[in-house]
Design an enzyme around this catalytic site. Structure first.
Site, PDB file in Angstrom:
ATOM      1  N   ARG A   1     -41.935  -3.304-100.141  1.00 15.60           N
ATOM      2  CA  ARG A   1     -42.509  -1.957-100.337  1.00 15.60           C
ATOM      3  C   ARG A   1     -42.597  -1.650-101.826  1.00 15.60           C
ATOM      4  O   ARG A   1     -43.600  -1.131-102.310  1.00 15.60           O
ATOM      5  CB  ARG A   1     -41.641  -0.934 -99.604  1.00 15.60           C
ATOM      6  CG  ARG A   1     -42.081   0.507 -99.749  1.00 15.60           C
ATOM      7  CD  ARG A   1     -41.210   1.393 -98.858  1.00 15.60           C
ATOM      8  NE  ARG A   1     -41.269   2.786 -99.185  1.00 15.60           N
ATOM      9  CZ  ARG A   1     -42.210   3.628 -98.774  1.00 15.60           C
ATOM     10  NH1 ARG A   1     -43.200   3.194 -98.021  1.00 15.60           N
ATOM     11  NH2 ARG A   1     -42.168   4.896 -99.104  1.00 15.60           N
TER      12      ARG A   1
ATOM     13  N   HIS B   1     -44.903   9.401-100.052  1.00 13.30           N
ATOM     14  CA  HIS B   1     -43.817  10.134-100.687  1.00 13.30           C
ATOM     15  C   HIS B   1     -44.186  11.609-100.761  1.00 13.30           C
ATOM     16  O   HIS B   1     -45.313  11.948-101.113  1.00 13.30           O
ATOM     17  CB  HIS B   1     -43.581   9.642-102.121  1.00 13.30           C
ATOM     18  CG  HIS B   1     -42.878   8.333-102.202  1.00 13.30           C
ATOM     19  ND1 HIS B   1     -43.022   7.490-103.277  1.00 13.30           N
ATOM     20  CD2 HIS B   1     -42.007   7.715-101.365  1.00 13.30           C
ATOM     21  CE1 HIS B   1     -42.273   6.420-103.094  1.00 13.30           C
ATOM     22  NE2 HIS B   1     -41.647   6.530-101.939  1.00 13.30           N
TER      23      HIS B   1
ATOM     24  N   LYS C   1     -41.253   9.220 -92.361  1.00 15.75           N
ATOM     25  CA  LYS C   1     -40.013   9.968 -92.530  1.00 15.75           C
ATOM     26  C   LYS C   1     -40.281  11.440 -92.234  1.00 15.75           C
ATOM     27  O   LYS C   1     -41.316  11.973 -92.608  1.00 15.75           O
ATOM     28  CB  LYS C   1     -39.536   9.850 -93.982  1.00 15.75           C
ATOM     29  CG  LYS C   1     -38.359   8.971 -94.189  1.00 15.75           C
ATOM     30  CD  LYS C   1     -38.040   8.955 -95.667  1.00 15.75           C
ATOM     31  CE  LYS C   1     -36.603   8.613 -95.907  1.00 15.75           C
ATOM     32  NZ  LYS C   1     -36.298   8.536 -97.328  1.00 15.75           N
TER      33      LYS C   1
ATOM     34  N   HIS D   1     -37.197  -3.868 -98.576  1.00 17.81           N
ATOM     35  CA  HIS D   1     -37.587  -2.784 -99.481  1.00 17.81           C
ATOM     36  C   HIS D   1     -38.254  -3.322-100.739  1.00 17.81           C
ATOM     37  O   HIS D   1     -39.123  -2.662-101.319  1.00 17.81           O
ATOM     38  CB  HIS D   1     -36.404  -1.885 -99.848  1.00 17.81           C
ATOM     39  CG  HIS D   1     -36.837  -0.689-100.630  1.00 17.81           C
ATOM     40  ND1 HIS D   1     -37.477   0.383-100.036  1.00 17.81           N
ATOM     41  CD2 HIS D   1     -36.786  -0.422-101.957  1.00 17.81           C
ATOM     42  CE1 HIS D   1     -37.787   1.273-100.974  1.00 17.81           C
ATOM     43  NE2 HIS D   1     -37.375   0.809-102.143  1.00 17.81           N
TER      44      HIS D   1
ATOM     45  N   ARG E   1     -42.172   1.292 -94.814  1.00 18.17           N
ATOM     46  CA  ARG E   1     -40.727   1.087 -94.791  1.00 18.17           C
ATOM     47  C   ARG E   1     -40.443   0.099 -93.665  1.00 18.17           C
ATOM     48  O   ARG E   1     -41.188   0.042 -92.686  1.00 18.17           O
ATOM     49  CB  ARG E   1     -40.011   2.402 -94.508  1.00 18.17           C
ATOM     50  CG  ARG E   1     -40.205   3.452 -95.577  1.00 18.17           C
ATOM     51  CD  ARG E   1     -39.684   4.820 -95.111  1.00 18.17           C
ATOM     52  NE  ARG E   1     -39.859   5.802 -96.161  1.00 18.17           N
ATOM     53  CZ  ARG E   1     -40.953   6.564 -96.313  1.00 18.17           C
ATOM     54  NH1 ARG E   1     -41.953   6.450 -95.456  1.00 18.17           N
ATOM     55  NH2 ARG E   1     -41.039   7.426 -97.300  1.00 18.17           N
TER      56      ARG E   1
ATOM     57  N   TYR F   1     -41.062   3.786-109.243  1.00 18.92           N
ATOM     58  CA  TYR F   1     -41.655   2.461-109.064  1.00 18.92           C
ATOM     59  C   TYR F   1     -42.532   2.065-110.248  1.00 18.92           C
ATOM     60  O   TYR F   1     -42.980   0.942-110.324  1.00 18.92           O
ATOM     61  CB  TYR F   1     -42.516   2.433-107.798  1.00 18.92           C
ATOM     62  CG  TYR F   1     -41.736   2.597-106.529  1.00 18.92           C
ATOM     63  CD1 TYR F   1     -41.217   1.489-105.867  1.00 18.92           C
ATOM     64  CD2 TYR F   1     -41.525   3.853-105.967  1.00 18.92           C
ATOM     65  CE1 TYR F   1     -40.508   1.625-104.694  1.00 18.92           C
ATOM     66  CE2 TYR F   1     -40.816   4.003-104.794  1.00 18.92           C
ATOM     67  CZ  TYR F   1     -40.304   2.886-104.164  1.00 18.92           C
ATOM     68  OH  TYR F   1     -39.607   3.026-103.013  1.00 18.92           O
TER      69      TYR F   1
END
Length: 161
Positions: free
Chosen positions: A106, A129, A48, A103, A22, A138
């Protein structure tokens, strides 16, 4: 006039496109976050949720980062807004026909990995994730008929695909 890519521009692209970071993670990378682990060059990233993850560095990413500072932040003086302007200028230079964002880099990492045949769970690991559902967003190739699981199933049971 052509855009002149500075070492920090290449580092930003390497970190987002070739490792799937990110933009916030890329901006926080310091030279001290790199290490060797089990024969691989890795980057220790705070993802995250504050968890610490190891991100493998491909030879291409390492090459693009070769001119980066050997101590301190890899992208000194770059914030989210400047990162967006840099990536936007790269996209404009490439005549993409639409604005390019960090983004998108990514997203490109995920899409390229899936197009190269990497299984969804590995791409999920690359992007860090928590849920495979997030990664599936994606996967643009999942709707292609020529890559339907029905053909693989037919080959597996000995039929013609």
């Amino acid at each position: 006039a052509s855009l002149r890519l500075e070492p920090c521009h290449r580092a930003l692209v390497a970190l987002c496109l070739l490792t799937g970071l990110r933009v916030s993670e890329a901006l926080s990378v310091q030279a001290e976050h790199f290490r060797d682990e089990a024969g691989h060059r890795v980057l220790v990233v705070t993802s995250k949720g504050g968890r610490s993850d190891l991100v493998p560095m491909s030879p291409q990413a390492i090459r693009l980062l070769s001119d980066s500072p050997s101590e301190g932040f890899l992208l000194p003086g770059i914030d989210r807004f400047k990162a967006s302007r840099i990536v936007g200028a790269i996209g404009k230079e490439a005549n993409l026909g639409r604005p390019l964002t960090p983004h998108d880099l990514r997203h490109g990492a995920a899409t390229c990995a899936l197009e190269a045949g990497e299984p969804l769970h590995r791409v999920q690991q690359l992007l860090r994730h928590a849920s495979p559902v997030t990664t599936q967003r994606y996967d643009h190739s999942r709707d292609r008929l020529d890559k339907s699981a029905a053909y693989g199933l037919a080959r597996a049971i000995g039929g013609e695909a």
